[in-house]
Design a protein around this motif. Structure first.
Motif, PDB file in Angstrom:
ATOM      1  N   UNK A 224      25.944 -10.080   8.894  1.00 25.97           N
ATOM      2  CA  UNK A 224      25.640 -10.176  10.327  1.00 25.97           C
ATOM      3  C   UNK A 224      24.138 -10.182  10.579  1.00 25.97           C
ATOM      4  N   UNK A 225      23.440  -9.339   9.852  1.00 27.38           N
ATOM      5  CA  UNK A 225      21.986  -9.292  10.018  1.00 27.38           C
ATOM      6  C   UNK A 225      21.364 -10.605   9.546  1.00 27.38           C
ATOM      7  N   UNK A 226      21.823 -11.089   8.415  1.00 26.53           N
ATOM      8  CA  UNK A 226      21.320 -12.368   7.903  1.00 26.53           C
ATOM      9  C   UNK A 226      21.615 -13.488   8.894  1.00 26.53           C
ATOM     10  N   UNK A 227      22.793 -13.467   9.422  1.00 28.57           N
ATOM     11  CA  UNK A 227      23.175 -14.477  10.403  1.00 28.57           C
ATOM     12  C   UNK A 227      22.255 -14.438  11.625  1.00 28.57           C
ATOM     13  N   UNK A 228      21.941 -13.235  12.067  1.00 27.67           N
ATOM     14  CA  UNK A 228      21.056 -13.077  13.221  1.00 27.67           C
ATOM     15  C   UNK A 228      19.656 -13.612  12.916  1.00 27.67           C
ATOM     16  N   UNK A 229      19.169 -13.309  11.743  1.00 26.46           N
ATOM     17  CA  UNK A 229      17.831 -13.776  11.359  1.00 26.46           C
ATOM     18  C   UNK A 229      17.814 -15.297  11.232  1.00 26.46           C
TER      19      UNK A 229
ATOM     20  N   UNK B 180      11.561  -9.648  17.750  1.00 27.49           N
ATOM     21  CA  UNK B 180      12.556  -8.740  18.297  1.00 27.49           C
ATOM     22  C   UNK B 180      12.425  -7.410  17.570  1.00 27.49           C
ATOM     23  N   UNK B 181      12.672  -6.327  18.293  1.00 29.58           N
ATOM     24  CA  UNK B 181      12.679  -5.031  17.626  1.00 29.58           C
ATOM     25  C   UNK B 181      13.923  -4.956  16.742  1.00 29.58           C
ATOM     26  N   UNK B 182      13.919  -4.001  15.837  1.00 25.09           N
ATOM     27  CA  UNK B 182      15.095  -3.828  14.955  1.00 25.09           C
ATOM     28  C   UNK B 182      16.323  -3.515  15.800  1.00 25.09           C
ATOM     29  N   UNK B 183      16.076  -2.782  16.845  1.00 29.26           N
ATOM     30  CA  UNK B 183      17.151  -2.434  17.768  1.00 29.26           C
ATOM     31  C   UNK B 183      17.745  -3.697  18.409  1.00 29.26           C
ATOM     32  N   UNK B 184      16.866  -4.599  18.802  1.00 32.78           N
ATOM     33  CA  UNK B 184      17.338  -5.831  19.436  1.00 32.78           C
ATOM     34  C   UNK B 184      18.104  -6.710  18.455  1.00 32.78           C
ATOM     35  N   UNK B 185      17.624  -6.758  17.228  1.00 32.27           N
ATOM     36  CA  UNK B 185      18.362  -7.508  16.207  1.00 32.27           C
ATOM     37  C   UNK B 185      19.744  -6.882  16.027  1.00 32.27           C
ATOM     38  N   UNK B 186      19.778  -5.555  16.027  1.00 30.80           N
ATOM     39  CA  UNK B 186      21.051  -4.848  15.886  1.00 30.80           C
ATOM     40  C   UNK B 186      21.979  -5.163  17.057  1.00 30.80           C
ATOM     41  N   UNK B 187      21.429  -5.142  18.249  1.00 34.61           N
ATOM     42  CA  UNK B 187      22.239  -5.441  19.433  1.00 34.61           C
ATOM     43  C   UNK B 187      22.762  -6.874  19.399  1.00 34.61           C
ATOM     44  N   UNK B 188      22.010  -7.725  18.779  1.00 41.86           N
ATOM     45  CA  UNK B 188      22.436  -9.112  18.669  1.00 41.86           C
ATOM     46  C   UNK B 188      23.484  -9.279  17.577  1.00 41.86           C
ATOM     47  N   UNK B 189      23.266  -8.622  16.451  1.00 45.46           N
ATOM     48  CA  UNK B 189      24.163  -8.778  15.308  1.00 45.46           C
ATOM     49  C   UNK B 189      25.445  -7.965  15.465  1.00 45.46           C
ATOM     50  N   UNK B 190      25.426  -6.984  16.359  1.00 43.03           N
ATOM     51  CA  UNK B 190      26.599  -6.131  16.537  1.00 43.03           C
ATOM     52  C   UNK B 190      26.632  -4.993  15.539  1.00 43.03           C
ATOM     53  N   UNK B 191      25.494  -4.347  15.317  1.00 42.79           N
ATOM     54  CA  UNK B 191      25.441  -3.189  14.434  1.00 42.79           C
ATOM     55  C   UNK B 191      24.377  -2.237  14.947  1.00 42.79           C
TER      56      UNK B 191
ATOM     57  N   UNK C 237      20.980   0.173  10.253  1.00 43.24           N
ATOM     58  CA  UNK C 237      21.574  -0.795   9.326  1.00 43.24           C
ATOM     59  C   UNK C 237      20.698  -2.029   9.187  1.00 43.24           C
ATOM     60  N   UNK C 238      20.165  -2.469  10.318  1.00 43.18           N
ATOM     61  CA  UNK C 238      19.284  -3.636  10.292  1.00 43.18           C
ATOM     62  C   UNK C 238      18.074  -3.349   9.400  1.00 43.18           C
ATOM     63  N   UNK C 239      17.491  -2.157   9.599  1.00 45.23           N
ATOM     64  CA  UNK C 239      16.333  -1.767   8.794  1.00 45.23           C
ATOM     65  C   UNK C 239      16.672  -1.776   7.313  1.00 45.23           C
ATOM     66  N   UNK C 240      17.844  -1.266   6.993  1.00 41.96           N
ATOM     67  CA  UNK C 240      18.239  -1.202   5.580  1.00 41.96           C
ATOM     68  C   UNK C 240      18.419  -2.590   4.979  1.00 41.96           C
ATOM     69  N   UNK C 241      19.065  -3.442   5.714  1.00 37.41           N
ATOM     70  CA  UNK C 241      19.257  -4.806   5.206  1.00 37.41           C
ATOM     71  C   UNK C 241      17.913  -5.498   5.045  1.00 37.41           C
ATOM     72  N   UNK C 242      17.060  -5.358   6.053  1.00 40.76           N
ATOM     73  CA  UNK C 242      15.752  -6.002   5.984  1.00 40.76           C
ATOM     74  C   UNK C 242      14.943  -5.484   4.802  1.00 40.76           C
TER      75      UNK C 242
END
Length: 236
Positions: free
Chosen positions: A156-161, A179-190, A194-199
């Motif tokens: 999901x994170x990869x898809x968002x990026x 986008x902030x990590x939070x915004x990426x998370x809100x977009x990816x649905x997580x 988690x976004x930080x960890x994937x990144x």
DNA sequence: GCATTAATTGGTC
DNA sequence: GACCAATTAATGC
């Protein structure tokens, strides 16, 4: 507030108004266009507020989101120059069921309910293109549901990026949107953690680079490869 | 420069 | 995989 820029001289060639409404019968309505500014992080559409017409982005980036029960946001889509916002509100709807927030300082074009309704009656090409747009949005939305339900967090994170890259592109190996990590998370649905960890693991793998908020894709093919089985269809 | 906000990491359920 | 807490980095004023 209302130094209106003529649609004829607008740079947004893909704007539905620009494409369909430079006709004789539409001109009087175009003159009733309002232009408004919004500063970074300023919401100009609030969820639950009465519909006040249709927006087009003249210049800038916007996030469109829906708020969930415990204050969780789901970013529905990201928009930039020439794109339409607030389309689900007008017509039958009395209230917006999304909110729209400026990601950076932006300039918007606004048509009142009355004006846009009249234009749709008078300009069939506009109505037709709006219909195509709705159909595409519905498709996207359906895809998004499936993705959020079926993808792993990493996917999901990869898809968002990848979406950020598709839509806004990169210059000097850095994405043209922040986008902030939070915004990426809100977009990816997580969640942001988690976004930080994937990144950070993508960084270690040499696929991504990050300098604070700025992200850059180094190995686009590798990134695409990870979610290829989910991409029967394109966008999200 | 200080103060607030965001990013990061580790741990628990 | 989400939620919470603590630490550190970044950014605004």
């Amino acid at each position: 507030m209302n130094a209106s820029i003529d649609c004829k001289s607008c740079h947004n060639e893909q704007c539905l108004i620009k494409k369909n409404c430079l006709t004789e019968e539409a001109i009087p309505y175009l003159e009733q266009k309002l232009m408004v500014k919004a500063k970074k992080n300023q919401p100009f559409i609030l969820e639950g507020a009465p519909v006040h017409g249709l927006y087009f982005i003249y210049k800038g980036k916007v996030k469109v989101a829906k708020t969930g029960i415990n204050g969780k946001e789901q970013i529905v889509r990201l928009c930039q120059d020439g794109e339409i916002i607030g389309h689900r509100g007008f017509g039958v709807g009395q209230f917006y069921h999304i909110s729209a927030v400026a990601i950076e300082d932006i300039m918007l074009c606004n048509f009142s309910n009355e004006v846009i309704n009249n234009m749709l009656q008078k300009v069939p090409q506009l109505s037709y293109n709006m219909m195509l747009f709705y159909a595409e949005e519905l498709n996207r939305s359906e895809n998004k549901v499936r993705k959020i339900a079926q993808m792993t967090v990493r996917e999901k994170v990869i898809d968002a990026i990848l979406y950020m890259n598709r839509k806004f592109g990169q210059t000097n190996n850095l994405l043209n949107i922040q986008l902030s990590r939070k915004e990426i998370a809100d977009f990816a649905g997580t969640t942001d953690e988690q976004v930080i960890r994937v990144i950070s693991s993508l960084k270690k793998e040499g696929i991504l680079i990050a300098q604070g908020k700025r992200l850059g894709i180094v190995k686009l093919d590798k990134l695409k490869n990870e979610i290829k089985e989910h991409n029967f269809f394109l966008d999200s």
